[in-house]
Design a protein around this motif. Structure first.
Motif, PDB file in Angstrom:
ATOM      1  N   LYS A 129      -1.932  20.036  24.136  1.00  0.00           N
ATOM      2  CA  LYS A 129      -1.004  19.191  23.392  1.00  0.00           C
ATOM      3  C   LYS A 129      -1.596  18.924  22.011  1.00  0.00           C
ATOM      4  O   LYS A 129      -2.793  19.136  21.788  1.00  0.00           O
ATOM      5  CB  LYS A 129      -0.726  17.879  24.116  1.00  0.00           C
ATOM      6  CG  LYS A 129      -1.906  16.931  24.184  1.00  0.00           C
ATOM      7  CD  LYS A 129      -1.487  15.617  24.848  1.00  0.00           C
ATOM      8  CE  LYS A 129      -2.655  14.628  24.872  1.00  0.00           C
ATOM      9  NZ  LYS A 129      -2.267  13.326  25.471  1.00  0.00           N
ATOM     10  N   VAL A 130      -0.763  18.453  21.078  1.00  0.00           N
ATOM     11  CA  VAL A 130      -1.202  18.174  19.716  1.00  0.00           C
ATOM     12  C   VAL A 130      -1.176  16.668  19.488  1.00  0.00           C
ATOM     13  O   VAL A 130      -0.149  16.008  19.673  1.00  0.00           O
ATOM     14  CB  VAL A 130      -0.323  18.886  18.671  1.00  0.00           C
ATOM     15  CG1 VAL A 130      -0.746  18.489  17.258  1.00  0.00           C
ATOM     16  CG2 VAL A 130      -0.413  20.398  18.843  1.00  0.00           C
ATOM     17  N   VAL A 131      -2.325  16.133  19.104  1.00  0.00           N
ATOM     18  CA  VAL A 131      -2.457  14.713  18.806  1.00  0.00           C
ATOM     19  C   VAL A 131      -2.334  14.541  17.291  1.00  0.00           C
ATOM     20  O   VAL A 131      -3.042  15.209  16.526  1.00  0.00           O
ATOM     21  CB  VAL A 131      -3.817  14.161  19.293  1.00  0.00           C
ATOM     22  CG1 VAL A 131      -3.965  12.699  18.915  1.00  0.00           C
ATOM     23  CG2 VAL A 131      -3.938  14.348  20.797  1.00  0.00           C
ATOM     24  N   LYS A 132      -1.436  13.657  16.869  1.00  0.00           N
ATOM     25  CA  LYS A 132      -1.231  13.420  15.426  1.00  0.00           C
ATOM     26  C   LYS A 132      -1.608  11.986  15.053  1.00  0.00           C
ATOM     27  O   LYS A 132      -1.391  11.064  15.839  1.00  0.00           O
ATOM     28  CB  LYS A 132       0.234  13.675  15.051  1.00  0.00           C
ATOM     29  CG  LYS A 132       0.678  15.110  15.230  1.00  0.00           C
ATOM     30  CD  LYS A 132       2.046  15.346  14.606  1.00  0.00           C
ATOM     31  CE  LYS A 132       3.136  14.542  15.304  1.00  0.00           C
ATOM     32  NZ  LYS A 132       4.460  14.798  14.693  1.00  0.00           N
ATOM     33  N   THR A 133      -2.163  11.850  13.849  1.00  0.00           N
ATOM     34  CA  THR A 133      -2.468  10.517  13.324  1.00  0.00           C
ATOM     35  C   THR A 133      -2.317  10.543  11.806  1.00  0.00           C
ATOM     36  O   THR A 133      -2.397  11.603  11.177  1.00  0.00           O
ATOM     37  CB  THR A 133      -3.898  10.081  13.691  1.00  0.00           C
ATOM     38  OG1 THR A 133      -4.093   8.724  13.296  1.00  0.00           O
ATOM     39  CG2 THR A 133      -4.942  10.943  13.009  1.00  0.00           C
ATOM     40  N   SER A 134      -2.077   9.380  11.215  1.00  0.00           N
ATOM     41  CA  SER A 134      -1.861   9.286   9.771  1.00  0.00           C
ATOM     42  C   SER A 134      -3.182   9.275   9.014  1.00  0.00           C
ATOM     43  O   SER A 134      -4.151   8.646   9.443  1.00  0.00           O
ATOM     44  CB  SER A 134      -1.067   8.021   9.436  1.00  0.00           C
ATOM     45  OG  SER A 134      -0.959   7.851   8.038  1.00  0.00           O
ATOM     46  N   ILE A 135      -3.207   9.987   7.877  1.00  0.00           N
ATOM     47  CA  ILE A 135      -4.376   9.938   6.986  1.00  0.00           C
ATOM     48  C   ILE A 135      -3.964   9.355   5.631  1.00  0.00           C
ATOM     49  O   ILE A 135      -4.711   9.451   4.655  1.00  0.00           O
ATOM     50  CB  ILE A 135      -5.001  11.340   6.797  1.00  0.00           C
ATOM     51  CG1 ILE A 135      -3.939  12.356   6.350  1.00  0.00           C
ATOM     52  CG2 ILE A 135      -5.682  11.794   8.080  1.00  0.00           C
ATOM     53  CD1 ILE A 135      -4.509  13.729   6.036  1.00  0.00           C
ATOM     54  N   GLN A 136      -2.780   8.733   5.586  1.00  0.00           N
ATOM     55  CA  GLN A 136      -2.343   8.037   4.385  1.00  0.00           C
ATOM     56  C   GLN A 136      -2.920   6.622   4.363  1.00  0.00           C
ATOM     57  O   GLN A 136      -3.426   6.126   5.364  1.00  0.00           O
ATOM     58  CB  GLN A 136      -0.815   7.960   4.336  1.00  0.00           C
ATOM     59  CG  GLN A 136      -0.122   9.287   4.149  1.00  0.00           C
ATOM     60  CD  GLN A 136       1.390   9.143   4.167  1.00  0.00           C
ATOM     61  OE1 GLN A 136       1.940   8.363   4.951  1.00  0.00           O
ATOM     62  NE2 GLN A 136       2.070   9.891   3.306  1.00  0.00           N
ATOM     63  N   THR A 137      -2.808   5.957   3.204  1.00  0.00           N
ATOM     64  CA  THR A 137      -3.200   4.557   3.113  1.00  0.00           C
ATOM     65  C   THR A 137      -2.240   3.714   3.945  1.00  0.00           C
ATOM     66  O   THR A 137      -1.023   3.819   3.792  1.00  0.00           O
ATOM     67  CB  THR A 137      -3.183   4.068   1.650  1.00  0.00           C
ATOM     68  OG1 THR A 137      -4.140   4.814   0.898  1.00  0.00           O
ATOM     69  CG2 THR A 137      -3.523   2.589   1.571  1.00  0.00           C
ATOM     70  N   ARG A 138      -2.788   2.904   4.811  1.00  0.00           N
ATOM     71  CA  ARG A 138      -1.960   2.079   5.699  1.00  0.00           C
ATOM     72  C   ARG A 138      -2.298   0.603   5.492  1.00  0.00           C
ATOM     73  O   ARG A 138      -3.374   0.263   4.981  1.00  0.00           O
ATOM     74  CB  ARG A 138      -2.181   2.488   7.158  1.00  0.00           C
ATOM     75  CG  ARG A 138      -1.890   3.953   7.427  1.00  0.00           C
ATOM     76  CD  ARG A 138      -2.004   4.300   8.892  1.00  0.00           C
ATOM     77  NE  ARG A 138      -0.954   3.660   9.675  1.00  0.00           N
ATOM     78  CZ  ARG A 138      -0.828   3.788  11.003  1.00  0.00           C
ATOM     79  NH1 ARG A 138      -1.714   4.504  11.677  1.00  0.00           N
ATOM     80  NH2 ARG A 138       0.140   3.188  11.640  1.00  0.00           N
ATOM     81  N   ASN A 139      -1.354  -0.233   5.899  1.00  0.00           N
ATOM     82  CA  ASN A 139      -1.498  -1.675   5.700  1.00  0.00           C
ATOM     83  C   ASN A 139      -1.540  -2.376   7.056  1.00  0.00           C
ATOM     84  O   ASN A 139      -0.604  -2.278   7.853  1.00  0.00           O
ATOM     85  CB  ASN A 139      -0.319  -2.208   4.878  1.00  0.00           C
ATOM     86  CG  ASN A 139      -0.403  -3.704   4.670  1.00  0.00           C
ATOM     87  OD1 ASN A 139      -1.484  -4.272   4.614  1.00  0.00           O
ATOM     88  ND2 ASN A 139       0.738  -4.364   4.577  1.00  0.00           N
TER      89      ASN A 139
END
Length: 253
Positions: free
Chosen positions: A52-62
């Motif tokens: 399976k593919v695990v995704k996560t954000s690498i953008q600036t988050r608040n």
């Protein structure tokens, strides 16, 4: 039969493909083990039976938190906090392996510890004054020292609202009002001082002018001015009576 076969192939194709959006990082997890390769922005094909593919954000988050902060004098200050952070792309594998996908809980706990240490060194009034940015920077540095090795970069810590205890808030307001009144009075006194100095200078100038004028009016100058006055009167078309002793003219309508 052919339609069913095509449908099955299409379903298999779409179930074995994931789209990684801009600002995301994808990792293949095969039989529970993460791959070291990081996928960004595009389709990722995999075996749906073993992977399976695990995704996560690498953008600036608040991350927003609301909590009570201790002050140096032992007061409890309620504050609304925004923590701006992002994950370093090169460390995504390590982050997911060590912290999982619920890393925001780790960030929140680190912030609670860092903010308690920093805020306890400042008075409550400092959090409501120009020292707020200094407090925010100190908290950010302390958080960064704990999270940078884990691949989490803290961009900034923002204390958006500060609610002081009611009694302290009124005391600060009264103090600020008194300081403003004192500054206003100082300005008025300064203006009065300038006006007094201006009048002194003006009076001195008039006195000097009168002195110069009186010293310069000799008998010869007075006679000359009298002759000039007679000449000007003689040019006038109006009828007038002049009474004079030969030195100074007096005009009678």
């Amino acid at each position: 039969m052919k339609t069913i076969l095509v449908s099955m192939c299409a379903a298999a194709f779409f179930s074995s493909c994931v789209i990684v959006k801009p600002g995301e990082a994808g990792l293949k997890q095969r039989l529970g083990k993460l791959s070291d390769r990081i996928y960004t922005q595009g389709p990722v094909f995999f075996n749906p039976f073993t992977t399976k593919v695990v995704k996560t954000s690498i953008q600036t988050r608040n991350l927003e938190l609301s909590l009570n902060l201790p002050s140096k004098e032992g007061l409890s200050i309620t504050s609304q906090i925004s923590i701006l952070y992002k994950l370093e792309q090169k460390d995504v594998v390590s982050i997911v392996n060590n912290l999982g996908l619920n890393y925001e809980g780790i960030i929140a706990n680190v912030f609670r510890s860092a903010s308690a240490d920093v805020c306890s060194q400042y008075f409550a009034k400092d959090m409501h004054s120009g020292k707020r940015s200094e407090i925010e920077l100190d908290i950010q540095k302390k958080m960064a020292s704990n999270l940078v090795d884990k691949g989490i970069y803290i961009e900034s810590v923002l204390m958006k609202s500060i609610q002081l205890p009611e009694g302290l808030s009124k005391s600060i307001e009264n103090k600020l009002r008194a300081e403003q009144d004192a500054m206003r009075m100082e300005f008025v006194l300064q203006q009065e001082k300038f006006e007094a100095e201006r009048k002194i200078i003006e009076a001195k100038g008039e006195r000097d002018a009168q002195k110069i004028l009186s010293e310069g009016l000799s008998d010869e100058i007075i006679k000359l001015r009298s002759i000039e006055a007679f000449n000007e009167l003689s040019k006038s078309q109006n009828t007038k009576i002049i009474v004079t002793d030969g030195k100074t003219p007096f005009l009678i309508n």
